[in-house]
Design a protein around this motif. Structure first.
Motif, PDB file in Angstrom:
ATOM      1  N   LEU A 521      -0.360  -2.893   9.771  1.00 18.73           N
ATOM      2  CA  LEU A 521       0.056  -3.683   8.624  1.00 18.73           C
ATOM      3  C   LEU A 521       0.941  -4.834   9.113  1.00 18.73           C
ATOM      4  O   LEU A 521       1.779  -4.657   9.987  1.00 18.73           O
ATOM      5  N   GLY A 522       0.748  -5.998   8.531  1.00 16.32           N
ATOM      6  CA  GLY A 522       1.498  -7.179   8.962  1.00 16.32           C
ATOM      7  C   GLY A 522       2.953  -7.120   8.524  1.00 16.32           C
ATOM      8  O   GLY A 522       3.446  -6.139   7.959  1.00 16.32           O
ATOM      9  N   GLU A 523       3.646  -8.223   8.785  1.00 19.69           N
ATOM     10  CA  GLU A 523       5.073  -8.295   8.460  1.00 19.69           C
ATOM     11  C   GLU A 523       5.303  -8.134   6.964  1.00 19.69           C
ATOM     12  O   GLU A 523       4.535  -8.629   6.143  1.00 19.69           O
ATOM     13  N   ASN A 524       6.380  -7.397   6.646  1.00 17.78           N
ATOM     14  CA  ASN A 524       6.811  -7.191   5.257  1.00 17.78           C
ATOM     15  C   ASN A 524       5.708  -6.547   4.397  1.00 17.78           C
ATOM     16  O   ASN A 524       5.618  -6.797   3.197  1.00 17.78           O
ATOM     17  N   SER A 525       4.838  -5.751   5.027  1.00 13.90           N
ATOM     18  CA  SER A 525       3.758  -5.104   4.280  1.00 13.90           C
ATOM     19  C   SER A 525       4.235  -3.784   3.698  1.00 13.90           C
ATOM     20  O   SER A 525       5.160  -3.157   4.217  1.00 13.90           O
ATOM     21  N   THR A 526       3.602  -3.389   2.620  1.00 15.61           N
ATOM     22  CA  THR A 526       3.868  -2.084   2.006  1.00 15.61           C
ATOM     23  C   THR A 526       2.547  -1.395   1.744  1.00 15.61           C
ATOM     24  O   THR A 526       1.507  -2.043   1.614  1.00 15.61           O
ATOM     25  N   LEU A 527       2.606  -0.066   1.659  1.00 15.08           N
ATOM     26  CA  LEU A 527       1.460   0.730   1.230  1.00 15.08           C
ATOM     27  C   LEU A 527       1.700   1.095  -0.231  1.00 15.08           C
ATOM     28  O   LEU A 527       2.737   1.677  -0.562  1.00 15.08           O
ATOM     29  N   THR A 528       0.779   0.737  -1.093  1.00 15.63           N
ATOM     30  CA  THR A 528       0.941   0.965  -2.525  1.00 15.63           C
ATOM     31  C   THR A 528      -0.153   1.880  -3.025  1.00 15.63           C
ATOM     32  O   THR A 528      -1.325   1.657  -2.725  1.00 15.63           O
ATOM     33  N   PHE A 529       0.230   2.933  -3.787  1.00 18.58           N
ATOM     34  CA  PHE A 529      -0.733   3.880  -4.353  1.00 18.58           C
ATOM     35  C   PHE A 529      -0.645   3.791  -5.874  1.00 18.58           C
ATOM     36  O   PHE A 529       0.436   3.919  -6.451  1.00 18.58           O
ATOM     37  N   GLU A 530      -1.780   3.564  -6.515  1.00 24.24           N
ATOM     38  CA  GLU A 530      -1.808   3.430  -7.965  1.00 24.24           C
ATOM     39  C   GLU A 530      -1.571   4.769  -8.649  1.00 24.24           C
ATOM     40  O   GLU A 530      -0.930   4.860  -9.674  1.00 24.24           O
ATOM     41  N   GLY A 531      -2.092   5.836  -8.075  1.00 21.98           N
ATOM     42  CA  GLY A 531      -1.960   7.141  -8.708  1.00 21.98           C
ATOM     43  C   GLY A 531      -3.238   7.506  -9.449  1.00 21.98           C
ATOM     44  O   GLY A 531      -4.293   6.900  -9.257  1.00 21.98           O
ATOM     45  N   SER A 532      -3.157   8.489 -10.343  1.00 19.34           N
ATOM     46  CA  SER A 532      -4.350   8.981 -11.036  1.00 19.34           C
ATOM     47  C   SER A 532      -4.765   8.096 -12.196  1.00 19.34           C
ATOM     48  O   SER A 532      -5.860   8.252 -12.723  1.00 19.34           O
ATOM     49  N   SER A 533      -3.927   7.149 -12.639  1.00 20.83           N
ATOM     50  CA  SER A 533      -4.300   6.239 -13.728  1.00 20.83           C
ATOM     51  C   SER A 533      -3.761   4.845 -13.407  1.00 20.83           C
ATOM     52  O   SER A 533      -2.696   4.699 -12.799  1.00 20.83           O
ATOM     53  N   ALA A 534      -4.532   3.831 -13.831  1.00 21.30           N
ATOM     54  CA  ALA A 534      -4.147   2.442 -13.585  1.00 21.30           C
ATOM     55  C   ALA A 534      -3.139   2.014 -14.656  1.00 21.30           C
ATOM     56  O   ALA A 534      -3.490   1.797 -15.817  1.00 21.30           O
ATOM     57  N   VAL A 542       7.755   1.604   1.763  1.00 19.21           N
ATOM     58  CA  VAL A 542       8.423   0.404   2.293  1.00 19.21           C
ATOM     59  C   VAL A 542       9.039   0.779   3.638  1.00 19.21           C
ATOM     60  O   VAL A 542       9.650   1.852   3.774  1.00 19.21           O
ATOM     61  N   PHE A 543       8.881  -0.076   4.642  1.00 18.42           N
ATOM     62  CA  PHE A 543       9.306   0.235   6.000  1.00 18.42           C
ATOM     63  C   PHE A 543      10.457  -0.692   6.412  1.00 18.42           C
ATOM     64  O   PHE A 543      10.363  -1.922   6.285  1.00 18.42           O
ATOM     65  N   ASP A 544      11.569  -0.067   6.868  1.00 22.88           N
ATOM     66  CA  ASP A 544      12.654  -0.863   7.436  1.00 22.88           C
ATOM     67  C   ASP A 544      12.184  -1.492   8.744  1.00 22.88           C
ATOM     68  O   ASP A 544      11.305  -0.950   9.437  1.00 22.88           O
ATOM     69  N   ASN A 545      12.777  -2.609   9.087  1.00 20.94           N
ATOM     70  CA  ASN A 545      12.391  -3.274  10.328  1.00 20.94           C
ATOM     71  C   ASN A 545      12.843  -2.417  11.513  1.00 20.94           C
ATOM     72  O   ASN A 545      14.035  -2.183  11.714  1.00 20.94           O
TER      73      ASN A 545
END
Length: 900
Positions: A521-534, A542-545
């Motif tokens: 993942l590039g700089e300042n990237s996050t992994l986002t999960f929507e969950g079971s409903s939109a 979120v990742f600390d540097n």
């Protein structure tokens, strides 16, 4: 006895039926078949008979004698006076009967009009003056109801018809005239009323007369009177018929020699003497009659202009060999020409008329051949021109040279030498754009243009490949379908990939997406999960540097991730071993944690007859344990040797006796214990204390064996969860597999996303799988195993090398490669082996150096027009073969007669 059908059983005679004989019966309430005795069935059956359901004919007559009386008729029966008593009877007296009324039965005497005979009343017959009994004849139209009312019956509906008026009982109540509307009209098959039309009259008395204005006479053999009635007939005479003309029908005469008429007047055509049949040549007389027939001769057919041919085709078998000369070929019949390009510089090739047709691009001076799928460029044969190096058009110096270029006099950093015999047919490719100078034409040059030496004085020739490539439409560049890409040209393949690719800026995965290697993942990237409903809520990682490389390892176990915001999440089963003492809150020296009255852990100091030091030493006060605290067990005080002792559940010795057999005081003292039989754990576990390991160490080459049996199958190891409520089994193969092998695990844990693989001999190792259903990037040379499947296609940015397979005999084995070379010096018959399976495309090229002899191809080979190409000895030929049905057919194409 054996089971039998009911119809097959022996019949039991009526006299042999006993009350205790049984019958099968279906108990509906219990859904079972049970037995019932004959006596029970009859007794209960009588109670179950519906009231008033036994016909009187089924009841036997009751006579006085059957009741034990012989006093005669007119008796009534009195029931028994007690259980088992007899019936009695006596004569019925008039006083025994009540008087009958309109609403109650009873005794009655015969009155007027009635006669009583033997207790039966009959009605006296009716007379003209006295009412009495009458009979109603059958089919008389009369009926009598239950009250004795006689009525006249009819099925007619009350109406007036044909002048008669009838009521619902069928009685005529009125008479009138018949109206015309009631009379049916006469038809050709039914009598009825008629109207008086023309030519007829009727008098007031109803007399019908026929009238006509014709004068009586005889015409054409018919005699008629003044009323038009025919009174006589005679045969027609010829004079009675008018003579026929071209415009009017009439009588005709039959000439002899052509037509004949029979006595019955049948007209026939006289025969001309020719036999019936089909003739291509006939003789006709002056009347148009065919008098002779024969076969056409060549001289009978006149010369016919080709302009008269308006349909059909001329078979190639009719055209003689060498009959079509060059002068007979139309312009552009074998070669199509492409003209000026469009605004984008692209020349439209159009569609070829047939496979094998040439196309000449006049704009770029290129020649192409239509293969049936696309136009293939006609390339220069390998060896005719020699690659000498590269040329920098921006400096007009040689940029690099090959060994052959150096031998031809080319020097890096120098201008191109003038064309000469020693550099004839040598070429260089333009590596940098610019404008030529010196021995190079002063025109714009760009990669990958060629500069070719003709070997003659002048300038090097420019082959403008850059313009040709820029002007080539992708739809005219062929593409071999591969993997899941079904397109046959580059344009269609790009469009197909574009509809299936992932977006670079926002890729969207549906289902399970598997990545090979690292996902970065590039700089300042996050992994986002929507969950079971939109919705508007998501979970983000979120990742600390990091200031160094960090690794977060997920354990090989299912469960819920714990965060520092959790409360009440950690359970005892989640703890591996003990909680470190450093994790506990500080306690006052020598205190214990006990539950208080509210069941809350509380730190307290030990009090009473025992105290606890901070070192863990427990001190019991002297004389704190009195004899009253200890119960007697009945064991005598003393020393026992080789003792046999009994210990109760509280650990107290309840009996002790000296023994004679040698033994040990404690099992720990036995340093070499052995079992005399199978060890039954009796529902207990084998455990250790103080975090000790439990080792299984067979001696020497012995193995730890987990046996199988017929109940649980093969031997297995069960690994439970931390709460021992779930577990997985590692199970061996079944007996039928006769499997005996060893799997050796790798020396380390491998890397993320790697899988365990075996070398086929039981040695396992970690390997990174190659995904064949997604795009892959190989940063170094790769070697693929035979028939590797790459469903996503292959994009190559770099050199692609295809090994040429030299054929030793005359068999082309498709397992060996896709490009084959062969030199023949005589008659040669080729065979093809190991084609791919049905619906899998296999193709190969054969470069044939033809010294002498003829070539015979397998019968499965089909060339255009089903005709193999004519080959010239002393030349080199290129053949392309394609099959998609397991070698059942090979489509072949050829480029022949290259100069060796």
């Amino acid at each position: 006895m054996a089971d039998q059908k009911i119809t097959a059983l022996t019949e039991l005679n009526e006299a042999d039926v006993a009350s205790n004989d049984v019958l099968p019966i279906a108990d509906i309430s219990a859904s079972q078949t049970k037995k019932v005795s004959v006596k029970s069935l009859v007794e209960q059956g009588v109670d179950l008979i519906d009231d008033a359901s036994i016909p009187a004919a089924k009841l036997a007559a009751i006579t006085p004698s059957s009741l034990g009386s012989s006093s005669g008729a007119k008796e009534f029966i009195a029931g028994p006076t007690g259980a088992g008593g007899a019936y009695s009877s006596r004569v019925i007296a008039a006083t025994d009967l009540p008087v009958a009324t309109a609403s109650a039965l009873g005794g009655a005497a015969a009155g007027t009009g009635l006669t009583a005979t033997s207790g039966t009343f009959s009605v006296d017959a009716a007379t003209a003056s006295v009412r009495g009994a009458v009979s109603v004849p059958t089919a008389s139209g009369l009926s009598v109801d239950g009250s004795g009312v006689v009525s006249h019956q009819s099925s007619v509906t009350a109406q007036t018809k044909n002048g008669l008026t009838v009521n619902a009982s069928g009685h005529i109540t009125a008479i009138g005239s018949i109206p015309a509307s009631d009379i049916p009209k006469a038809t050709s098959s039914a009598v009825g009323g008629v109207f008086i039309g023309s030519g007829l009259t009727v008098t007031g008395a109803g007399q019908l007369n026929h009238t006509d204005s014709v004068t009586a006479g005889t015409t054409s053999g018919i005699t008629f009177n003044a009323q038009g009635h025919i009174t006589a007939t005679v045969a027609l005479a010829g004079t009675d018929l008018p003579t026929s003309t071209t415009s009017a029908k009439g009588g005709v005469s039959v000439p002899s020699g052509a037509l004949s008429v029979s006595g019955g007047g049948a007209l026939t055509h006289d025969t001309s003497g020719i036999s019936a049949g089909d003739y291509t040549k006939v003789t006709v007389d002056s009347r148009g009659h065919i008098t002779a027939g024969t076969t056409l001769a060549a001289s009978d057919i006149p010369n016919i202009s080709a302009a008269k041919l308006t349909s059909g085709t001329i078979s190639t078998s009719i055209i003689a060999n060498d009959a079509v000369t060059g002068g007979k070929l139309a312009d552009a019949s074998t070669v199509r020409f492409a003209g000026a390009p469009d605004t984008q510089g692209v020349v439209s090739f159009g569609t070829a008329d047939y496979t094998g047709q040439f196309l000449y691009d006049e704009y770029h001076d290129d020649l192409y051949l239509w293969t049936g799928n696309s136009f293939k460029s006609i390339d220069i044969v390998s060896g005719e021109i020699v690659f000498a190096g590269t040329y920098n058009a921006s400096t007009n110096f040689v940029a690099s040279v090959t060994a052959k270029g150096s031998a031809a006099g080319l020097v890096v950093g120098q201008v191109l030498p003038a064309p000469a015999a020693n550099n004839a047919n040598h070429y260089v490719t333009v590596s940098q754009s610019g404008t030529g100078s010196g021995n190079v034409p002063a025109v714009a040059l760009a990669p990958p243009d060629f500069l070719l030496s003709t070997g003659q004085d002048g300038s090097w020739e420019v082959l403008d490949l850059s313009a040709a490539l820029a002007a080539t439409s992708a739809v005219n560049v062929s593409f071999s379908p591969a993997g899941s890409v079904a397109a046959s040209n580059v344009q269609a393949a790009i469009q197909e990939l574009d509809t299936e690719k992932l977006g670079a800026s926002n890729p969207n995965f549906t289902g399970i997406a598997t990545f090979a290697g690292d996902v970065v993942l590039g700089e300042n990237s996050t992994l986002t999960f929507e969950g079971s409903s939109a919705d508007e809520h998501e979970t983000r990682f979120v990742f600390d540097n990091p200031d160094a490389d960090r690794t977060i390892t997920f354990p090989n176990i299912s469960g819920t991730i714990i965060t520092n915001g959790d409360t009440g999440t950690v359970t005892n089963t989640m703890l591996a071993g003990s909680i470190a003492l450093t994790k506990l809150a500080n306690l006052t020296s020598a205190q214990l944690i006990v539950g208080n009255g509210s069941n809350v852990p509380t730190a307290v100091a030990m009090s009473g007859d025992a105290t606890l030091a901070s070192t863990g030493a427990l001190t019991i006060a002297n004389a704190a344990i009195s004899s009253a605290k200890m119960s007697l067990t009945g064991v005598s005080t003393g020393n026992y040797s080789n003792a046999t002792i009994t210990v109760d559940a509280q650990g107290r010795i309840t009996s002790a006796a000296n023994g004679t057999a040698p033994g040990i005081a404690n099992i720990v003292a036995d340093t070499t214990p052995q079992l005399g039989g199978d060890l039954d754990v009796n529902g207990k576990d084998i455990v250790s204390v103080s975090n000790g390991d439990i080792d299984l160490d067979p001696n020497g080459s012995g193995q730890v064996v987990f046996k199988g049996n017929a109940t649980r199958g093969s031997g297995s190891i069960k690994l439970n969860c931390e709460q021992n409520s779930h577990g997985i089994l590692v199970k061996g193969p079944p007996h039928s597999a006769a499997a005996s092998y060893t799997l050796t695990l790798p020396n380390d844990t491998g890397s993320s996303a790697q899988v365990l693989q075996t070398n086929g001999s039981g040695v396992t190792s970690w390997a990174t799988p190659v995904k064949l259903d997604a795009a892959q990037t190989f940063t170094a040379a790769q070697t693929f195993t035979p028939q590797s499947v790459h469903n996503g296609g292959i994009f190559i940015d770099g050199p692609y090398e295809q090994k040429a397979e030299a054929v030793s005999a005359l068999e082309i084995d498709l397992n060996d490669g896709n490009y084959f070379t062969k030199t023949i010096n005589g008659n040669s018959t080729f065979t093809f082996a190991n084609p791919p399976a049905v619906n899998t495309v296999g193709s190969f090229v054969l470069e044939l150096t033809h010294t002498s002899g003829t070539v015979t191809w397998p019968s499965e080979v089909k060339f255009p027009a089903d005709t193999a190409p004519t080959l010239t000895a002393g030349k080199t030929h290129l053949f392309l073969f394609v099959t998609d049905n397991n070698g059942g057919r090979y489509r072949g194409a050829a480029l022949v007669d290259y100069v060796n």
